[in-house]
Design an enzyme around this catalytic site. Structure first.
Site, PDB file in Angstrom:
ATOM      1  N   LYS A 163       0.718  -1.254   0.117  1.00 30.55           N
ATOM      2  CA  LYS A 163      -0.158   0.031   0.014  1.00 30.55           C
ATOM      3  C   LYS A 163       1.065   1.067  -0.194  1.00 30.55           C
ATOM      4  CE  LYS A 163      -4.232   1.670   2.179  1.00 30.55           C
ATOM      5  NZ  LYS A 163      -5.296   1.564   1.004  1.00 30.55           N
TER       6      LYS A 163
HETATM    7  N1  PPE Z   1      -7.663  -1.594  -2.959  1.00 29.76           N
HETATM    8  C1  PPE Z   1      -7.032  -0.393  -2.790  1.00 29.76           C
HETATM    9  C2  PPE Z   1      -6.521   0.286  -4.065  1.00 29.76           C
HETATM   10  C3  PPE Z   1      -7.361   0.300  -1.874  1.00 29.76           C
HETATM   11  O1  PPE Z   1      -6.844   1.358  -1.527  1.00 29.76           O
HETATM   12  C4  PPE Z   1      -8.088  -0.343  -0.537  1.00 29.76           C
HETATM   13  C5  PPE Z   1      -8.488   0.536   0.600  1.00 29.76           C
HETATM   14  C6  PPE Z   1      -8.676  -1.501  -0.779  1.00 29.76           C
HETATM   15  C7  PPE Z   1      -8.356  -2.138  -2.074  1.00 29.76           C
HETATM   16  C8  PPE Z   1      -9.319  -2.336   0.201  1.00 29.76           C
HETATM   17  O2  PPE Z   1      -8.325  -2.720   1.193  1.00 29.76           O
HETATM   18  P1  PPE Z   1      -9.052  -2.976   2.880  1.00 29.76           P
HETATM   19  O3  PPE Z   1      -9.262  -1.316   3.204  1.00 29.76           O
HETATM   20  O4  PPE Z   1      -7.649  -3.440   3.359  1.00 29.76           O
HETATM   21  O5  PPE Z   1     -10.133  -3.694   2.629  1.00 29.76           O
HETATM   22  N2  PPE Z   1      -8.293   1.946   0.548  1.00 29.76           N
HETATM   23  C9  PPE Z   1      -8.076   2.610   1.660  1.00 29.76           C
HETATM   24  C10 PPE Z   1      -7.674   4.157   1.241  1.00 29.76           C
HETATM   25  C11 PPE Z   1      -8.844   4.924   0.601  1.00 29.76           C
HETATM   26  C12 PPE Z   1      -8.435   6.213   0.522  1.00 29.76           C
HETATM   27  O6  PPE Z   1      -9.378   6.866  -0.319  1.00 29.76           O
HETATM   28  O7  PPE Z   1      -7.536   6.853   1.030  1.00 29.76           O
HETATM   29  C13 PPE Z   1      -9.325   2.502   2.598  1.00 29.76           C
HETATM   30  O8  PPE Z   1     -10.306   2.255   2.355  1.00 29.76           O
HETATM   31  O9  PPE Z   1      -9.100   2.905   3.963  1.00 29.76           O
END
Ligand code: PPE
Length: 310
Positions: A163
């Site tokens: 990330k």
């Molecule tokens: N893909 C991406 C690209 C992504 O950024 C997130 C979370 C996910 C999948 C889902 O991952 P999880 O949160 O572990 O279920 N995105 C984070 C950031 C968003 C933002 O705009 O900043 C979030 O959901 O917190």
């Protein structure tokens, strides 16, 4: 999106080992991360529960943060356990009953140039209230999205499993294109043309009693909500497959939904203006949302130990 003006200025930020005021939590313009995207971060939700605030899947988030840092050779000089403690303290010191938590590890100053190895490794934790990610009504009504003209990052260009701030250059292109076109979000395909993920969410499709989500090899973030939904769905008797999804399978699915910490479980009602299922939240998404919020509301036993009370 949260406007800065909505964030109370008396918040405390954890920065390199201590607490400082929100207004002082700044960095130098020559910060490496600002020029070269050398930051890894997390997004975590702390929920209000009948027994006080509880962080959802804190250990898994900190593990992913440290895994991201490891890939970029930028592990901070504190342990995972210390980082977990610092997150809990940041929530506590700001007296939140619920909030979004944004920890970040980044390359700071000390040297200038692409080579990051002589730069400081710094870290910070911010908390604030972040409402519904894709709009107030999204969880119930579903959102209208497009398949993005941008593909997700190709394997072995940048690690999709990390990330990393740099990955969000791709996310920003997707998001801006979608918003400019009047959609709430974009869905990216991977480099081979299979469905990958949203700009900030993983994606699932439902066909009958089966859920399908792209495999980690389709350049997706290993989402913690994705993992939560897989566990909840299997426990409810659904079959869950991590498999390649051709674009056209989106249009003919019974249901499609996004998962993410910020987005939680958000149904998709239209893709490229093609109605998905009934064009609103379907029964499987509803069932999974109910199960998800039942854990948070302590109505369902937290058998997995997903909640850490503050
Ligand atoms: N893909 C991406 C690209 C992504 O950024 C997130 C979370 C996910 C999948 C889902 O991952 P999880 O949160 O572990 O279920 N995105 C984070 C950031 C968003 C933002 O705009 O900043 C979030 O959901 O917190």
């Amino acid at each position: 999106m949260t406007q800065f003006s909505e964030i109370p200025s008396d918040l405390k930020v954890y920065f390199n080992g201590g607490f400082i005021d929100w207004k002082d939590a700044t960095v130098h313009v020559m910060t490496h991360a600002l020029h070269y995207g050398s930051a890894v971060f997390e997004g975590i939700r702390c929920y209000k529960t009948p027994k006080g605030p509880a962080v959802f899947r804190l250990k898994e988030h900190v593990d992913r943060l440290f895994n991201s840092a490891k890939m970029y050779r930028m592990l901070p000089n504190l342990s995972r356990e210390e980082f977990i403690k610092a997150i809990l303290e940041t929530i506590k010191i700001n007296s939140f009953d619920e909030c979004y938590v944004r920890p970040i590890i980044f390359r700071g100053t000390g040297a200038f140039g692409v080579n990051p190895l002589d730069n400081t490794i710094e870290y910070a934790i911010c908390c604030w209230k972040w409402g519904k990610y894709l709009g107030e009504e999204a969880l119930e009504k579903g959102v209208s999205v497009q398949v993005s003209s941008w593909n997700r990052i190709a394997p072995n260009t940048m690690p999709a499993l990390a990330k990393c701030a740099a990955n969000y250059a791709n996310s920003q292109l997707m998001k801006m294109e979608a918003v400019k076109n009047g959609y709430t979000e974009g869905i990216a395909l991977d480099v081979s043309g299979y469905v990958s993920e949203g700009s900030g969410e993983n994606i699932f499709i439902v066909r009958g009693q089966t859920l399908i989500t792209p495999p980690l090899g389709s350049s997706v973030l290993p989402g913690i909500t994705r993992d939560t939904v897989i566990a909840l769905a299997r426990a409810s008797g659904y079959e869950v497959i991590e498999g390649l999804i051709p674009r056209e399978m989106l249009y003919i699915a019974d249901e499609v939904f996004f998962t993410g910490t910020a987005a939680e479980i958000t149904p998709i009602a239209f893709i490229d203006q093609i109605q998905i299922g009934e064009g609103r939240r379907g029964p499987v998404a509803k069932h999974l949302q109910e199960n998800f919020f039942a854990v948070i509301n302590l109505e369902r036993k937290d058998t997995h130990g997903w909640l850490t009370f503050v």
